[in-house]
Design an enzyme around this catalytic site. Structure first.
Site, PDB file in Angstrom:
ATOM      1  N   ASP A   1       0.834  -1.210   0.000  1.00 60.66           N
ATOM      2  CA  ASP A   1       0.000   0.000   0.000  1.00 60.66           C
ATOM      3  C   ASP A   1       0.866   1.256   0.000  1.00 60.66           C
ATOM      4  O   ASP A   1       2.011   1.235   0.475  1.00 60.66           O
ATOM      5  CB  ASP A   1      -0.863   0.075   1.271  1.00 60.66           C
ATOM      6  CG  ASP A   1      -1.824  -1.080   1.368  1.00 60.66           C
ATOM      7  OD1 ASP A   1      -2.154  -1.667   0.335  1.00 60.66           O
ATOM      8  OD2 ASP A   1      -2.227  -1.387   2.512  1.00 60.66           O
ATOM      9  N   TYR A   2       0.253   2.346  -0.409  1.00 62.27           N
ATOM     10  CA  TYR A   2       0.906   3.659  -0.458  1.00 62.27           C
ATOM     11  C   TYR A   2       1.662   3.959   0.840  1.00 62.27           C
ATOM     12  O   TYR A   2       2.792   4.428   0.828  1.00 62.27           O
ATOM     13  CB  TYR A   2      -0.196   4.693  -0.700  1.00 62.27           C
ATOM     14  CG  TYR A   2       0.248   6.108  -0.902  1.00 62.27           C
ATOM     15  CD1 TYR A   2       1.033   6.461  -1.999  1.00 62.27           C
ATOM     16  CD2 TYR A   2      -0.140   7.102  -0.014  1.00 62.27           C
ATOM     17  CE1 TYR A   2       1.422   7.773  -2.194  1.00 62.27           C
ATOM     18  CE2 TYR A   2       0.244   8.417  -0.203  1.00 62.27           C
ATOM     19  CZ  TYR A   2       1.037   8.747  -1.296  1.00 62.27           C
ATOM     20  OH  TYR A   2       1.419  10.040  -1.489  1.00 62.27           O
TER      21      TYR A   2
END
Ligand code: URA
Length: 233
Positions: A101-102
């Site tokens: 994820d980011y």
């Protein structure tokens, strides 16, 4: 050689993603948009992806990156956010294997070896994935047991996981979790399911590869032994 295999061997992307490129009309053969995903490349064919000519085989490179938060696991981002490929030397074009994820940090493999990437991402080759988690509140022994046994993360009950509670302060708990699956945002969804949303998440291991002392934002080449290990899958 089938067109998706050719694109993967050229190091553009994995074979599966090459099929997506073809479906999106981004692949041209001798100037014409390719309609047939089963096309076999012939000698002398000129292949273009997004208007860029691609050459057959490239030297294979394999990097292990300690991904920082605030980077998208991709080669490009429509919103113009930083992408992980900016953090590896640009001797050849590489792409990430799987995704973080980011805001997740930690171990990410980047390569131009489409075949290897394809195999590693196949669901039948789920590696152990080890994460260090900081979660909100104090996770109890009973809640850790629930994580170990499997929790419903919305239409899916997770398989048995290994969970170790390391320490806590008044507001948060540090834990280590090893999962064998790779559902989207799985660790975040698991901790949310027991009422302790994740504050920080770092992947520290993938199979027998570990992040070790690599600083956040740094990358290193995989050793020949590590490449050989991955090639066994
Ligand atoms: N699980 C998550 O929730 N996020 C990641 O980035 C990786 C695993």
């Amino acid at each position: 050689m089938r067109i998706n295999q050719y694109i993967a061997a050229a190091g553009v992307t994995s074979r599966r993603k090459a099929d997506d490129l073809i479906a999106e009309g981004r692949v041209r053969i001798n100037g014409a948009v390719l309609m047939n995903p089963g096309y076999h490349v012939e000698d002398g064919d000129i292949i273009e992806v997004d208007g860029r000519r691609i050459e057959p085989e490239q030297k294979k490179v394999y990097y292990l990156l300690n991904k920082p938060a605030g980077y998208v696991t991709s080669t490009a981002d429509k919103e113009g956010r930083p992408v992980v490929t900016e953090l590896v030397p640009d001797e050849v074009r590489v792409f990430p294997v799987g995704r973080l994820d980011y805001n997740t940090t930690g171990l990410l493999i980047l390569t131009n070896d489409g075949e290897l990437s394809n195999r590693l991402m196949h669901p039948s080759h789920e590696f152990d994935k080890k994460y260090l988690v900081r979660a909100q509140g104090i996770v109890t022994i009973a809640e850790a047991k629930r994580l170990r046994e499997g929790v419903d993360i919305g239409g899916f009950v997770t398989s048995p996981a290994e969970v170790e509670l390391i320490r806590h302060d008044r507001n948060s708990t540090i834990a280590e979790i090893i999962i064998h699956e790779g559902k989207n945002r799985q660790v975040r969804r698991m901790f949310k399911a027991i009422g302790h949303p994740v504050i920080e998440l770092c992947r520290t291991g993938l199979g027998n590869l570990t992040i070790g002392r690599l600083a956040v934002g740094q990358c290193r080449k995989l050793s020949p032994a590590e490449v050989e290990y991955l090639n066994r899958f």
